[in-house]
Design an enzyme around this catalytic site. Structure first.
Site, short mmCIF file in Angstrom:
data_model
loop_
_atom_site.label_atom_id
_atom_site.label_comp_id
_atom_site.label_asym_id
_atom_site.label_seq_id
_atom_site.Cartn_x
_atom_site.Cartn_y
_atom_site.Cartn_z
N TYR A 151 -4.66 23.42 -13.43
CA TYR A 151 -3.85 22.64 -14.36
C TYR A 151 -3.70 21.22 -13.80
CZ TYR A 151 0.13 21.01 -17.00
OH TYR A 151 0.95 20.25 -17.79
N ARG A 199 22.99 25.16 -10.61
CA ARG A 199 21.93 24.78 -9.68
C ARG A 199 21.71 25.81 -8.57
NH1 ARG A 199 22.30 21.92 -5.38
NH2 ARG A 199 24.19 20.82 -6.00
N LYS A 210 4.82 27.74 -22.19
CA LYS A 210 3.67 28.25 -22.94
C LYS A 210 4.00 29.61 -23.55
CE LYS A 210 2.20 24.43 -21.36
NZ LYS A 210 1.47 24.31 -20.11
C1 LIG Z 1 1.61 23.64 -18.91
C2 LIG Z 1 1.11 24.25 -17.68
C3 LIG Z 1 1.75 24.02 -16.45
C4 LIG Z 1 2.92 23.07 -16.30
O1 LIG Z 1 4.04 23.50 -16.98
P1 LIG Z 1 5.18 22.51 -17.52
O2 LIG Z 1 6.13 23.48 -18.15
O3 LIG Z 1 4.54 21.55 -18.48
O4 LIG Z 1 5.76 21.82 -16.35
C5 LIG Z 1 1.25 24.66 -15.34
N1 LIG Z 1 0.19 25.46 -15.41
C6 LIG Z 1 -0.45 25.70 -16.57
C7 LIG Z 1 -1.64 26.60 -16.58
C8 LIG Z 1 -0.01 25.11 -17.74
O5 LIG Z 1 -0.67 25.33 -18.88
#
Ligand SMILES: *Cc1c(COP(=O)(O)O)cnc(C)c1O
Length: 389
Positions: A102, A48, A199
């Site tokens: 987002y 952490r 992503k």
């Molecule tokens: C998916 C996404 C997020 C959030 O990410 P998580 O890993 O799901 O918490 C933030 N910004 C964008 C542009 C995204 O596509």
């Protein structure tokens, strides 16, 4: 290997790797300990505290990919976003954000910020004047996201950072859609770069993670809050993310190429009403995208011609999967109205230009010929269904 100025794919493959001194294995060993003996009073290793061997190693790689001095990796993109924002905002402060964000980020601001006494303004008009108009005495942060979700609008990164610097305001960008392959906002003057590593950095739809990159000084400030909020990533996932990033350049370049091909093909198709892709000359922000991006990315959106049902079309696709998430090596599609933007009212969606027939297409690394065949067969089927009715 750690030296600066290596090429992109070399950074992806090697920077920050942990040498396996014991067995001379080719890849970084994974250290899962949650308990380490004190090295000295200053170094207390604990997951952490974001300082286990695997975390520190991967942070070097991600910082170099985004041309920043330092980085931290988080348990999710939202952990990265919330920690970065709250590290620079306190009671009585004000933040300016673009409206097309987002969904999770918009929810964080709308549902939580009032509780902490943080004021916020959303910008409709995404040019730099729109942002300037909203700035107040107590504005501490400007937050942008480009290309945006789902219409792939482009915000002028350099203009925003110049405006903010003049007024001593910290700039943050969600760089998830572009990935470090296509856009390095720190080079354009942005202070803090954030990624949902779920992503493109992860890229295989099997990791939930986030990352923040900035100067040593800013990262120190973010770290102080981060260790208190506790949003660190497990070392096993850190290790998986390191593995994934080795092919980041290869994957995203292929996705850039595929998305451009698909966008051009869709734009010419008689059954398609509109295509939104910053790499198309018809996109209103094409010139701006060209000036600040190295590639146009793997995300696009499109609308079917009136009378063709988008949700029936989606169900008839065989290769392209319906999926909430994006940026994996496999192509996926979703309806923003039914999923990511379902919480908005019809009016709010209209205001943002999101029509009910809109489909967001995350283009994978498959052969485009196969993606085209899949779309053609799905269109053919729904047209037959229409005729039969
Ligand atoms: C998916 C996404 C997020 C959030 O990410 P998580 O890993 O799901 O918490 C933030 N910004 C964008 C542009 C995204 O596509």
């Amino acid at each position: 290997m750690n030296s600066k100025n290596k090429g992109f794919n070399t950074i992806c493959t090697h920077v920050g790797e942990i040498e396996d001194k014991q067995f001379k294995g080719a890849i970084s060993p994974i250290y899962l300990s949650t308990s380490y003996a004190f090295e000295d009073v200053d170094i207390k290793r604990y997951p952490r505290y974001f300082n286990t061997p695997n975390q520190e190693a991967l942070c070097k790689k991600i910082a170099q990919l985004e041309k920043g001095e330092a980085s931290l990796i988080f348990g999710s993109g939202m952990a990265a976003i919330s920690t970065a924002l709250l590290a620079f905002l306190q009671k009585g402060d004000h933040i300016v954000l673009q409206r097309t964000l987002y969904g999770g980020t918009a929810n964080l601001v709308n549902e939580e910020f009032s509780k902490y006494g943080i004021e916020y303004s959303f910008v409709d008009n995404q040019d730099v004047n729109g942002f300037e108009e909203k700035i107040k005495e107590n504005t501490k942060v400007i937050y942008i996201e480009t290309p945006s979700n789902p219409l792939l609008t482009i915000t002028d990164i350099k203009a925003i950072s110049v405006l903010a610097k003049k007024k001593g305001i910290v700039t943050m960008i969600d760089n998830t859609f572009a990935s470090p392959v296509n856009q390095n906002p720190i080079e354009l003057g942005i202070d803090v770069v954030i990624h949902s590593a779920t992503k493109y950095l992860g890229g295989h739809s099997d990791i939930l993670a986030g990352a923040v990159v900035s100067s040593e000084e800013n990262m120190e400030q973010i770290f102080h809050l981060a260790k208190n909020l506790g949003g660190s990533l497990s070392d096993f996932t850190v290790w998986m993310l390191e593995r994934s990033i080795k092919t980041l350049g290869l994957r995203v370049k292929q996705q850039n190429k595929n998305a451009k091909k698909m966008a051009k093909w869709l734009e010419k198709h008689d059954d398609i009403q509109a295509v939104y892709y910053p790499g198309l000359k018809s996109h209103p922000d094409y010139q701006l995208a060209k000036s600040q991006m190295k590639g146009f990315g793997g995300m696009l959106s499109f609308e079917l011609k009136e009378g063709l049902d988008a949700s029936k079309f989606q169900k008839e696709l065989r290769l392209i999967k319906s999926s909430m998430s994006l940026a994996g090596v496999e192509s996926t599609i979703l309806s923003p109205t039914l999923t990511s933007h379902a919480l908005l009212t019809e009016e709010e969606r209209k205001h943002q230009g999101i029509n009910n027939g809109l489909l967001r297409f995350s283009v994978g690394i498959e052969e485009t010929e196969d993606l085209i065949i899949d779309i053609e067969q799905a269109l053919h089927k729904i047209k037959i269904l229409e005729l039969e009715q």
